[in-house]
Every structure is written in structure tokens, then in C-alpha cells.
Design an enzyme around this catalytic site. Structure first.
Site, PDB file in Angstrom:
ATOM      1  N   HIS A  34      -3.454   6.097   3.801  1.00 35.86           N
ATOM      2  CA  HIS A  34      -4.298   4.795   3.390  1.00 35.86           C
ATOM      3  C   HIS A  34      -3.738   3.486   3.986  1.00 35.86           C
ATOM      4  O   HIS A  34      -4.357   2.721   4.479  1.00 35.86           O
ATOM      5  CB  HIS A  34      -4.470   4.812   2.020  1.00 35.86           C
TER       6      HIS A  34
ATOM      7  N   ASP B 286       0.818  -1.034  -0.082  1.00 35.93           N
ATOM      8  CA  ASP B 286       0.096  -0.111   0.033  1.00 35.93           C
ATOM      9  C   ASP B 286       0.827   1.290  -0.121  1.00 35.93           C
ATOM     10  O   ASP B 286       1.844   1.404  -0.514  1.00 35.93           O
ATOM     11  CB  ASP B 286      -1.113  -0.128   1.195  1.00 35.93           C
TER      12      ASP B 286
ATOM     13  N   ASN C 235     -14.628   0.590  -6.740  1.00 40.16           N
ATOM     14  CA  ASN C 235     -15.418   1.586  -6.249  1.00 40.16           C
ATOM     15  C   ASN C 235     -16.301   2.567  -7.330  1.00 40.16           C
ATOM     16  O   ASN C 235     -15.348   2.851  -8.451  1.00 40.16           O
ATOM     17  CB  ASN C 235     -14.963   2.737  -5.067  1.00 40.16           C
TER      18      ASN C 235
ATOM     19  N   SER D  19     -11.840  -0.949  -0.166  1.00 39.37           N
ATOM     20  CA  SER D  19     -10.597  -0.758   0.492  1.00 39.37           C
ATOM     21  C   SER D  19     -10.788  -1.258   2.147  1.00 39.37           C
ATOM     22  O   SER D  19     -10.083  -2.196   2.560  1.00 39.37           O
ATOM     23  CB  SER D  19      -9.622   0.507   0.596  1.00 39.37           C
TER      24      SER D  19
END
Length: 362
Positions: A80, A46, A172, A235
Site C-alpha cells: 500500500h 503508511d 471507502n 487512498s
């Protein structure tokens, strides 16, 4: 490209737990009496993972596969990656303060492969997956969507061949119109989202590749510099499912990755039309059922244990990255050899290499 995740104002440690609505939704109190993820390593490729106080002791030394970090994956300029790690393995503070993860005794292997912009390179993600394999990760949590480069496809296959549970965000809306790679790959657990009401979240894409769904709206977790954040998107749901997989791998360390995925889908709470559907997949994850139900195995290549088998704490201490995976593999091999059966060959589809680059599925 408008992200489906927004940073929340700074949140006090004594307030964050009450905002984590997904914890009572998933009956986390009862769950943690059954398993807390001890002995399991979850790789998080990530934006890196900041050493948040609520993750103290649970964050291993990782790596940077792109420039701009600290060299060990333990720096996050985006929030994130730290948020995903917190949803998986935050242990919070005393007196029920701070953020709590689904598997608070699991270890996080942080991998910086995505810049703060959220737009990465599929080969960087592949490098992160390869690193996770080399370090004996039990689970890889990919809270991103990506183009299917040849190297990334090979890395995902190598992870599956190494008996690693690979979990990925479906994508998404409106940026995505269907389930994206690597969630669309055969054998990868594709995760969609639900809201507080347990119904399909508008942000979550739909499609025939959705396997399970989990909370994805207004999800509070850790952030950089000791702060907290709020996110909406698949996520967050993916990190929650990764935590669920860690609970299962801790309690049933001999189960092959396929059987871990099977236990998640077989015990999910059915929603929508009866059976699997394109909004919910097999349903909303049910952590208590996943840890206690008597789930028949998919095939002879694995053997289920009684549902009341106790949790184990083999390996996965700081500086001991690969022992848990090694122990699990040896036990699994012993079961297979004792049963006199071999591994089944699973066909895996290949994706085109001309899709867009990786993007965090916020």
C-alpha cells in the site's frame, strides 16, 4: 473488513504506463511542462515504502514508528505505502516505461506506521505526522482513516501550524459511511474519488467535508519487490491529490498551505449540482488550471504571484530534507512582513477520541 483495493498480477514495466489511465485523464503531459514537483518533500505515513526502481533517487531515509521494518521506512510488506509513493513521485524508466507519478521530481519521506494488516494505532499515525514535521515535510499524504486520539489531533494541528499541506482519504464504502478522521478535520484536504468516466465512484463515501475528488478506480502504481499493483479506493485519489499539491508547492513555493488548498478547490472542475456538493466537493482536480489560473488569495495573510511564475528547485535534495520547507517559510514570512499583516487564527474542530483505530483507506 474487506479492503477496497486489490493487488494486480505482476505487470511488466513496458505495460504499466498504458494502464495508468489517470495520467491522460489529468493531462499529465501538459502538466509536466509546468511543474514536476522539484524541491518538495511529501511524507507518506503508511505501510512503509519499498525502494522500487521507478522511485530511485526520490526516496529519502524515513523512519519506522512500529516494529517490523528496516528502521528507515524503506520496507513495505503490504504494497500500500509503495503504491501511494509511486502515484505521487514515481519517475518510471526510459522510453515511457514503468510507472509515472504526478510529481516525479518530488521527494518521498517514507514512514512505517501501519502493519501489513492495514489496522494501525492512531498514536502511531500521530508519531508519523510528528516525524514529518520534524523533517521539514511540505505535504503529508494520509491515505488512511483513523480514530481521533488526542495525540493525533494535536499532531494534525501541529502540522497545520507548521504550514504543511495535510491531505487525507475520505473513506471507502461499505466499511465507511461518511467522511472519517483526519479527513474530517478542519483545514485537512478531504479527498473522494471518481471513476474513468469522471463521475462519482461507488467506493467513495460522500459528505459535507469532501473537498475535491480524483481518480480512484483501477489505479496502477508501484509495489514491493519491483512489481506493480492495481488499487481502487480513496487512498489512490489522495495520493494523486498529494502529487498535485507538490506540483503547486514547487511552482509557488511562497504560498501558505491554506492557499495551496484554495488553489486546488478554486480550479476544480465542478460536477453534480452547481457549486460544492457532497459527492464531488468542489469538483475534480484540474492540474493545468491549478498551475496556471489567476486565483485570488483567500486573505491578506498570503500573496499570490502571477500565474506564469516559473518553477523553482529550492532544497529537497537527498540528505537535505528540510531546506525546501525552510526556504518557503522564510520567503512567505518576508512577504507577510512586507505587507504589514499577521497570520489569521483559524478555528479547528476537535474530534472524539472513542472512534475506531486507523485503517488504510484502500
Amino acid at each position: 473488513m474487506l479492503p477496497a483495493s486489490i493487488a494486480a498480477p505482476a505487470q511488466d514495466a513496458d505495460l504499466i504506463r498504458g494502464d495508468q489511465w489517470h495520467l491522460p485523464f489529468l493531462h499529465i503531459g501538459a502538466v509536466h511542462l509546468l511543474s514536476q514537483g522539484a524541491g518538495v518533500i511529501v511524507a507518506v505515513p503508511d505501510t512503509g515504502v519499498d525502494p522500487h526502481p521507478d522511485l530511485s533517487g526520490n526516496l529519502l531515509d524515513g523512519t519506522d514508528v512500529i516494529s517490523g521494518g528496516s528502521g528507515d521506512g524503506r520496507q513495505d510488506r503490504d504494497s500500500h505505502g509503495t503504491s501511494m509513493a509511486g502515484l505521487i513521485a514515481a519517475h518510471g524508466k526510459e522510453d515511457e516505461q514503468g510507472a509515472l507519478g504526478i510529481a516525479p521530481e518530488a521527494k518521498i519521506l517514507p514512514i512505517l506506521d501501519t502493519p501489513p494488516s492495514g489496522i494501525g494505532d492512531p498514536d502511531a499515525l500521530a508519531s508519523g505526522v510528528e516525524f514529518a514535521i520534524s523533517k521539514g515535510a511540505d505535504i503529508i499524504c494520509i491515505s488512511a482513516v483513523a480514530g481521533a486520539s488526542v495525540r493525533l489531533q494535536q499532531a494534525i494541528k501541529a502540522a497545520q501550524d507548521a504550514d504543511i499541506v495535510v491531505i487525507a482519504a475520505a473513506g471507502n464504502r461499505p466499511s465507511d459511511t461518511g467522511v472519517r478522521y483526519p479527513a474530517s478535520e478542519e483545514g485537512v484536504i478531504a479527498v473522494g474519488g471518481v471513476g474513468r468516466d469522471g463521475l462519482h465512484a461507488a467506493v467513495s463515501v460522500t459528505g459535507s467535508k469532501i473537498d475535491v475528488v480524483a481518480p480512484a478506480v483501477d489505479i496502477y502504481s508501484t509495489s514491493y519487490d519491483g512489481k506493480y499493483s492495481k488499487g481502487t479506493g480513496t487512498s489512490s485519489a489522495t495520493a494523486i491529490v498529494a502529487g498535485a499539491a507538490a506540483l503547486i508547492r514547487s511552482k509557488y513555493p511562497y504560498l501558505p498551505a491554506r492557499e495551496v488548498a484554495h488553489r486546488l478547490t478554486a480550479t476544480a472542475v465542478d460536477k453534480g449540482p452547481p457549486g460544492r456538493d457532497d459527492e464531488y466537493g468542489y469538483g475534480v482536480i484540474d492540474l493545468v488550471a491549478a498551475l496556471t489560473a489567476d486565483v485570488p488569495p483567500l486573505g491578506f495573510e498570503s500573496v499570490s504571484a502571477p500565474a506564469d511564475a516559473g518553477p523553482t528547485t529550492v532544497g529537497a535534495q537527498p540528505g537535505d530534507d528540510g531546506d525546501g520547507a525552510t526556504a518557503r517559510g522564510l520567503v512567505t514570512l518576508g512577504v507577510i512582513l512586507a505587507a504589514g499583516v499577521g497570520w489569521a487564527v483559524v478555528a479547528r474542530r476537535r474530534r472524539r477520541g472513542d472512534e475506531p483505530p486507523p485503517r488504510i483507506s484502500r
